[in-house]
Design an enzyme around this catalytic site. Structure first.
Site, PDB file in Angstrom:
ATOM      1  N   LYS A  89      50.812  52.861  37.336  1.00 59.33           N
ATOM      2  CA  LYS A  89      50.929  51.604  36.429  1.00 59.33           C
ATOM      3  C   LYS A  89      49.790  51.628  35.487  1.00 59.33           C
ATOM      4  CE  LYS A  89      52.894  47.583  36.058  1.00 59.33           C
ATOM      5  NZ  LYS A  89      52.999  47.715  34.532  1.00 59.33           N
ATOM      6  N   GLN A 110      42.370  53.383  34.682  1.00 59.19           N
ATOM      7  CA  GLN A 110      43.347  52.407  35.258  1.00 59.19           C
ATOM      8  C   GLN A 110      43.284  52.580  36.865  1.00 59.19           C
ATOM      9  OE1 GLN A 110      45.250  50.571  32.678  1.00 59.19           O
ATOM     10  NE2 GLN A 110      45.635  49.316  34.400  1.00 59.19           N
ATOM     11  N   LYS A 113      40.570  50.447  38.339  1.00 56.54           N
ATOM     12  CA  LYS A 113      41.065  48.943  37.790  1.00 56.54           C
ATOM     13  C   LYS A 113      42.130  48.576  38.713  1.00 56.54           C
ATOM     14  CE  LYS A 113      41.622  48.033  33.371  1.00 56.54           C
ATOM     15  NZ  LYS A 113      42.112  48.053  32.201  1.00 56.54           N
ATOM     16  N   LYS A 125      48.788  55.864  31.997  1.00 54.95           N
ATOM     17  CA  LYS A 125      48.592  55.452  30.900  1.00 54.95           C
ATOM     18  C   LYS A 125      49.572  56.291  29.952  1.00 54.95           C
ATOM     19  CE  LYS A 125      46.594  51.799  28.946  1.00 54.95           C
ATOM     20  NZ  LYS A 125      46.369  50.620  29.309  1.00 54.95           N
ATOM     21  N   GLY A 164      52.960  46.919  28.300  1.00 55.84           N
ATOM     22  CA  GLY A 164      52.572  47.103  26.972  1.00 55.84           C
ATOM     23  C   GLY A 164      50.873  47.513  26.892  1.00 55.84           C
ATOM     24  N   ASP A 165      50.389  47.375  25.510  1.00 56.35           N
ATOM     25  CA  ASP A 165      49.000  47.588  25.411  1.00 56.35           C
ATOM     26  C   ASP A 165      48.959  47.275  23.934  1.00 56.35           C
ATOM     27  OD1 ASP A 165      46.418  49.123  24.875  1.00 56.35           O
ATOM     28  OD2 ASP A 165      46.347  49.238  26.963  1.00 56.35           O
ATOM     29  N   THR A 208      45.232  38.867  30.538  1.00 57.57           N
ATOM     30  CA  THR A 208      43.926  39.609  30.476  1.00 57.57           C
ATOM     31  C   THR A 208      42.892  38.678  29.778  1.00 57.57           C
ATOM     32  OG1 THR A 208      45.342  41.672  30.108  1.00 57.57           O
ATOM     33  CG2 THR A 208      42.815  41.767  29.332  1.00 57.57           C
ATOM     34  N   ASN A 239      46.180  39.469  21.638  1.00 55.84           N
ATOM     35  CA  ASN A 239      46.377  38.647  22.817  1.00 55.84           C
ATOM     36  C   ASN A 239      45.527  38.239  23.960  1.00 55.84           C
ATOM     37  OD1 ASN A 239      49.192  38.090  22.429  1.00 55.84           O
ATOM     38  ND2 ASN A 239      49.666  39.725  23.905  1.00 55.84           N
ATOM     39  N   SER A 382      51.011  42.205  35.586  1.00 53.39           N
ATOM     40  CA  SER A 382      52.252  43.241  35.731  1.00 53.39           C
ATOM     41  C   SER A 382      52.570  43.295  36.826  1.00 53.39           C
ATOM     42  CB  SER A 382      51.793  44.502  34.889  1.00 53.39           C
ATOM     43  OG  SER A 382      51.507  44.227  33.532  1.00 53.39           O
TER      44      SER A 382
END
Length: 450
Positions: A89, A110, A113, A125, A164-165, A208, A239, A382
């Site tokens: 993820k 990630q 996290k 990622k 998304g990023d 976030t 965002n 997510s």
């Protein structure tokens, strides 16, 4: 040479010229010494060596046709780093700066996290050096379709679920999902960050930014303080920054800065959130336009930034929220923040502080929330979107926001308690790294040598 430094040295030999990746690995491994000393099994089973090496690295070309009929070629990446806790993820980033080092550093971060959230998700990622800025909708659609034409072979709702990023919002997710559906004939939750019309989750866009503020509130709560009336510096204007500002206002704080690739905006009276959203979510123009409306605000162009740092961190404030990109907060910036009275830093971007800046915050014993803990709200929501998709349910904004708030509280408490357990109370860098590592490492031990 120590076990940890041997691992880092070997990594530099086998993965040359990946500075951001080395930085992320060193930051994590340097704080793991206490737990590696207390449990030799982690060394015996080569957990560190296995963790720093991705399970799978996928690199591919992405050919597409622009509006003038010219063929363009970009690079595509998906790093599937660790699946000990669940399907990979992590987001997809479309930005000119994307390369193998950037994607690997993001994927490595990630892992920890996602582990800290307590949710059943592994770390990954991906992305491309494609730049969506200035491109037409048609060009973005054709690029996304080409990108997914390769990526679809490697992802799925129980294997790898991208999100998304930077540069990838609901529009790009929509185009990629459409191509995935066309290629597979399946309508399933293979991407998160989807439109609310077809399987997206409320609060995902805000998550976030909201999460980084919730984390800050938790850091203050153990000192019986709140964000109310605190002057706050925020970097970025995407965002994360926009919704951090929104949540700060809700909690009674006063955000006074934001920034973009052209410069820094400072407004002593407080950032006009509705105007910021209009400029960045609708018009997509430079923050310089803000001062056309608010004459008393100040815009500092990027070419006027102080040597060795950034203008956004040079104002008197109580708290700072770096929400733009990696290494945006330098040693000089950290020193300026502390001199100007800053007592709290909560990171909304991925690895936004340099190692020297982190050391400065830790040594000064200010409340410092590292990104892998403080900005985990996005990936947590997510996963909540994945849960809604799999159960064919839709949760209300309040329901998701409450779950997000609880997850951020749990992340803080997990990191806080780990720091105490290993003799460094208040050091959330060490606490977050050890807590995240332990959850992943123990799962890897139970699953054998894979």
């Amino acid at each position: 040479m120590s076990y940890i430094h041997k691992t880092i040295s070997g990594l530099k030999s086998t993965s040359p010229a990946q500075a951001e990746f080395y930085q992320a690995v060193e930051e994590v491994l340097d704080s793991l010494a206490p737990i590696l000393e207390s449990n030799k099994l982690y060394q015996q089973q080569a957990i560190i060596q296995r963790l720093v090496e991705p399970e799978r690295q996928i690199m591919f070309r992405v050919p597409w046709v622009d509006d003038q009929g010219m063929i363009k070629v970009n690079k595509g990446y998906r790093i599937e780093f660790n699946s000990a806790l669940g399907p990979y993820k992590g987001g997809l980033r479309f930005h000119p700066s994307v390369n193998a080092s950037i994607i690997k550093f993001l994927g490595f971060e990630q892992i920890f996290k996602n582990a800290l959230t307590g949710l059943p998700i592994g770390g990954g990622k991906g992305g491309s050096n494609f730049n969506p800025k200035g491109k037409s909708d048609g060009e973005i659609m054709r690029f996304c379709q080409s990108f997914m034409t390769e990526l679809y072979r490697h992802i799925g709702p129980t294997t790898d679920v991208p999100a998304g990023d930077i540069g990838v919002g609901a529009r790009e997710i929509g185009y990629m999902f459409g191509q995935y559906k066309r290629l597979t004939g399946r309508y399933e939750g293979v991407l998160t960050g989807k439109s609310l019309l077809w399987g997206g989750s409320l609060v995902r866009k805000e998550a976030t930014g909201y999460g980084v503020v919730y984390f800050a509130e938790n850091m203050l709560s153990i000192k019986n303080k709140t964000l109310k009336d605190k002057r706050c510096l925020i970097s970025g204007s995407g965002n994360v920054a926009i919704y951090a500002i929104e949540k700060l206002y809700e909690l009674g704080a006063k955000p006074i800065t934001c920034s973009d690739s052209t410069g820094t905006l400072y407004h002593e009276e407080g950032i006009d959130l509705s105007l910021l959203k209009k400029l960045k979510e609708e018009s997509r123009v430079s923050l310089a336009s803000y001062i056309e409306v608010h004459k008393n605000a100040m815009f500092i162009p990027i070419n006027e930034y102080p040597k060795g740092g950034h203008a956004v961190w040079r104002f008197k404030a109580d708290a700072a929220f770096p929400c733009a990109t990696q290494n945006e907060l330098t040693l000089a910036d950290a020193q300026a923040l502390i001199t100007n009275g800053c007592k709290l830093v909560s990171e909304g971007a991925n690895m936004p502080s340099t190692q020297d800046a982190i050391n400065t915050f830790v040594d000064a014993k200010i409340a410092y929330g590292p990104s892998k803990a403080a900005n985990a709200g996005g990936v947590a929501t997510s996963q909540l979107e994945m849960a809604q998709n799999s159960s064919m349910q839709t949760w209300s904004f309040v329901q998701v926001d409450e779950k997000l708030k609880e997850i951020m509280k749990n992340i803080f408490e997990t990191a806080h308690e780990a720091a105490i357990e290993f003799g460094q109370p208040g050091n959330l860098v060490l606490g977050a790294n050890i807590a995240g590592f332990k959850r992943v490492a123990d799962a890897m031990l139970e699953q054998g040598v894979v």
